[in-house]
Design a protein around this motif. Structure first.
Motif, PDB file in Angstrom:
ATOM      1  N   PRO A 109      -7.102 -17.953  11.228  1.00 36.09           N
ATOM      2  CA  PRO A 109      -7.054 -17.143  12.441  1.00 36.09           C
ATOM      3  C   PRO A 109      -5.833 -17.515  13.269  1.00 36.09           C
ATOM      4  CG  PRO A 109      -8.590 -18.947  12.711  1.00 36.09           C
ATOM      5  CD  PRO A 109      -8.087 -19.031  11.302  1.00 36.09           C
ATOM      6  N   ILE A 110      -5.395 -16.603  14.091  1.00 37.33           N
ATOM      7  CA  ILE A 110      -4.301 -16.920  15.003  1.00 37.33           C
ATOM      8  C   ILE A 110      -4.823 -17.865  16.073  1.00 37.33           C
ATOM      9  CG2 ILE A 110      -2.774 -15.937  16.752  1.00 37.33           C
ATOM     10  CD1 ILE A 110      -2.340 -13.592  15.000  1.00 37.33           C
ATOM     11  N   PRO A 111      -4.167 -18.990  16.256  1.00 39.38           N
ATOM     12  CA  PRO A 111      -4.645 -19.960  17.234  1.00 39.38           C
ATOM     13  C   PRO A 111      -4.669 -19.370  18.641  1.00 39.38           C
ATOM     14  CG  PRO A 111      -2.763 -20.828  15.979  1.00 39.38           C
ATOM     15  CD  PRO A 111      -2.927 -19.401  15.590  1.00 39.38           C
ATOM     16  N   ILE A 113      -3.950 -19.251  22.412  1.00 42.95           N
ATOM     17  CA  ILE A 113      -2.900 -19.793  23.268  1.00 42.95           C
ATOM     18  C   ILE A 113      -3.334 -19.508  24.696  1.00 42.95           C
ATOM     19  CG2 ILE A 113      -0.507 -19.542  23.994  1.00 42.95           C
ATOM     20  CD1 ILE A 113      -0.640 -20.648  21.230  1.00 42.95           C
ATOM     21  N   SER A 114      -3.303 -20.500  25.538  1.00 45.58           N
ATOM     22  CA  SER A 114      -3.677 -20.164  26.904  1.00 45.58           C
ATOM     23  C   SER A 114      -2.439 -19.987  27.756  1.00 45.58           C
ATOM     24  CB  SER A 114      -4.611 -21.220  27.497  1.00 45.58           C
ATOM     25  OG  SER A 114      -3.975 -22.457  27.506  1.00 45.58           O
ATOM     26  N   LEU A 115      -2.362 -18.797  28.307  1.00 42.94           N
ATOM     27  CA  LEU A 115      -1.234 -18.453  29.150  1.00 42.94           C
ATOM     28  C   LEU A 115      -1.682 -18.461  30.604  1.00 42.94           C
ATOM     29  CD1 LEU A 115       0.434 -15.442  27.344  1.00 42.94           C
ATOM     30  CD2 LEU A 115       0.892 -17.873  27.134  1.00 42.94           C
ATOM     31  N   GLU A 117      -2.813 -17.082  33.947  1.00 42.60           N
ATOM     32  CA  GLU A 117      -3.810 -16.010  33.929  1.00 42.60           C
ATOM     33  C   GLU A 117      -3.279 -14.622  34.294  1.00 42.60           C
ATOM     34  OE1 GLU A 117      -5.831 -16.595  38.270  1.00 42.60           O
ATOM     35  OE2 GLU A 117      -6.681 -17.719  36.588  1.00 42.60           O
ATOM     36  N   PHE A 119      -0.899 -13.225  32.823  1.00 45.15           N
ATOM     37  CA  PHE A 119      -0.519 -12.542  31.592  1.00 45.15           C
ATOM     38  C   PHE A 119      -1.770 -11.929  30.978  1.00 45.15           C
ATOM     39  CE2 PHE A 119       3.051 -15.447  31.880  1.00 45.15           C
ATOM     40  CZ  PHE A 119       4.107 -14.726  31.353  1.00 45.15           C
ATOM     41  N   GLN A 120      -1.695 -10.653  30.651  1.00 49.80           N
ATOM     42  CA  GLN A 120      -2.814 -10.018  29.959  1.00 49.80           C
ATOM     43  C   GLN A 120      -2.452  -9.851  28.494  1.00 49.80           C
ATOM     44  OE1 GLN A 120      -3.168  -6.450  32.473  1.00 49.80           O
ATOM     45  NE2 GLN A 120      -5.263  -7.143  32.883  1.00 49.80           N
ATOM     46  N   VAL A 121      -3.063 -10.646  27.668  1.00 50.29           N
ATOM     47  CA  VAL A 121      -2.732 -10.590  26.251  1.00 50.29           C
ATOM     48  C   VAL A 121      -3.632  -9.576  25.558  1.00 50.29           C
ATOM     49  CG1 VAL A 121      -2.625 -11.874  24.093  1.00 50.29           C
ATOM     50  CG2 VAL A 121      -1.980 -12.978  26.241  1.00 50.29           C
ATOM     51  N   SER A 123      -2.720  -8.366  22.082  1.00 41.69           N
ATOM     52  CA  SER A 123      -2.703  -8.614  20.647  1.00 41.69           C
ATOM     53  C   SER A 123      -1.701  -9.704  20.346  1.00 41.69           C
ATOM     54  CB  SER A 123      -2.365  -7.341  19.882  1.00 41.69           C
ATOM     55  OG  SER A 123      -1.049  -6.942  20.188  1.00 41.69           O
ATOM     56  N   ALA A 124      -1.706 -10.119  19.108  1.00 46.00           N
ATOM     57  CA  ALA A 124      -0.825 -11.208  18.719  1.00 46.00           C
ATOM     58  C   ALA A 124      -0.289 -10.949  17.333  1.00 46.00           C
ATOM     59  CB  ALA A 124      -1.582 -12.521  18.762  1.00 46.00           C
ATOM     60  N   PHE A 126       1.589 -13.084  14.328  1.00 44.71           N
ATOM     61  CA  PHE A 126       1.985 -14.416  13.898  1.00 44.71           C
ATOM     62  C   PHE A 126       2.349 -14.356  12.423  1.00 44.71           C
ATOM     63  CE2 PHE A 126       0.599 -19.168  14.271  1.00 44.71           C
ATOM     64  CZ  PHE A 126       1.828 -19.558  13.784  1.00 44.71           C
TER      65      PHE A 126
ATOM     66  N   ASN B 125       7.216 -16.741  13.413  1.00 46.50           N
ATOM     67  CA  ASN B 125       7.418 -15.729  14.433  1.00 46.50           C
ATOM     68  C   ASN B 125       6.061 -15.487  15.092  1.00 46.50           C
ATOM     69  OD1 ASN B 125       9.371 -13.569  15.370  1.00 46.50           O
ATOM     70  ND2 ASN B 125       7.669 -12.275  14.725  1.00 46.50           N
ATOM     71  N   VAL B 127       4.410 -13.800  18.403  1.00 49.75           N
ATOM     72  CA  VAL B 127       4.593 -12.994  19.606  1.00 49.75           C
ATOM     73  C   VAL B 127       3.253 -12.512  20.119  1.00 49.75           C
ATOM     74  CG1 VAL B 127       5.693 -10.963  20.603  1.00 49.75           C
ATOM     75  CG2 VAL B 127       6.833 -12.192  18.768  1.00 49.75           C
ATOM     76  N   LYS B 129       1.323 -10.043  22.759  1.00 50.93           N
ATOM     77  CA  LYS B 129       1.666  -8.792  23.414  1.00 50.93           C
ATOM     78  C   LYS B 129       0.634  -8.401  24.446  1.00 50.93           C
ATOM     79  CE  LYS B 129       3.573  -7.044  19.270  1.00 50.93           C
ATOM     80  NZ  LYS B 129       3.736  -5.878  18.426  1.00 50.93           N
TER      81      LYS B 129
END
Lengths: 143, 143
Positions: A109-111, A113-115, A117, A119-121, A123-124, A126, B125, B127, B129
């Motif tokens: 799975p994609i790890p 990441i805590s950004l 707050e 930032f609205q994530v 999708s990712a 990798f 890579n 990213v 989003k």
DNA sequence: GTTCTTGCAAAATATTTGCAAGACG
DNA sequence: CGTCTTGCAAATATTTTGCAAGAAC
């Protein structure tokens, strides 16, 4: 996946299962790796690229597929999650720079990441790049 | 970074510091985020895109820049590592789907992923989003 | 003067749209 | 019929190359 499963899958995403859409979805389901427009065109043969393009665009809007950027442009992959309100089935991919293939590492799975707050994530993406096992062994091939 | 630093940086990568190359490297150093061809063209103005393209290609060969794919295509970023034999300064990026900007999250390294040993990983890579803080607040802007 | 670099134009690719014909209901 | 879908052609956009003129050494 058989035709009926494909049709059901398409319907679950509120898409009318036309002949072309079934073909495209089947092509995606048949491969075990994400496919580019060009690959789909080759593999399908019968549908014009504009049709494939529009189908993929629709699929993406309806969250039946998601996109992935490796070094060779955009690739499309069926969403595995059944909850189609969120694309939560993202996993790591490996892109082989020798043969150009992109492999799903579904078990990785994609790890998280805590950004900060604000930032609205949504999708990712990798992608690891390098040389895949096949190309590493058979040094001279170009599949 | 002043001109002399830029020139030194270029030289350290075994590239002859021509006028154009200095301009391109400076443009990249001046931004705090990775830039696309189009952005570089706009920002620089004076150099033809083929020149920028060839410069970036050379920079990449000499590991002065690395590339990154977000949803908007390829972007170029100066390598931060001083050991130019390996591009070990990869960090996570955030691509805002509203304003199209890609932000470096320099303090967030790309997590280590352990693959079966016959995969040779050369780069990564990663990213994320979504919506960046700026666009989240000023809902209607499009910078 | 030989090699490297640059700008321009254009080729090669890739992505996206317009439109008319056909399918569907 | 009216709407949705499709294929073809073509418009756009993007990336990449050929080549001749100019700069560097």
């Amino acid at each position: 996946m058989n035709d009926q499963n494909i049709i059901d899958l398409i319907k679950r995403h509120d898409i009318k299962p036309t002949a072309n859409r079934i073909i495209v979805a089947k092509a995606l389901a048949g491969q075990h790796c994400p496919m580019s427009m060009a690959e789909l065109e080759d593999r399908i043969g019968s549908i014009d690229k504009s049709g494939i393009f529009r189908t993929l665009t629709l699929f993406k809007e309806q969250q039946l597929v998601h996109t992935l950027e490796d070094g060779d442009g955009v690739r499309y992959e069926l969403c595995h999650s059944h909850d189609h309100s969120i694309d939560n089935d993202m996993h790591v991919h490996f892109h082989c720079e020798k043969c150009g293939q992109t492999i799903c590492l579904e078990h990785i799975p994609i790890p998280e990441i805590s950004l900060p707050e604000d930032f609205q994530v949504q999708s990712a993406n990798f992608v690891l790049k390098g040389t895949c096992p096949k190309c590493r062994n058979h040094r001279h091939q170009k599949p």
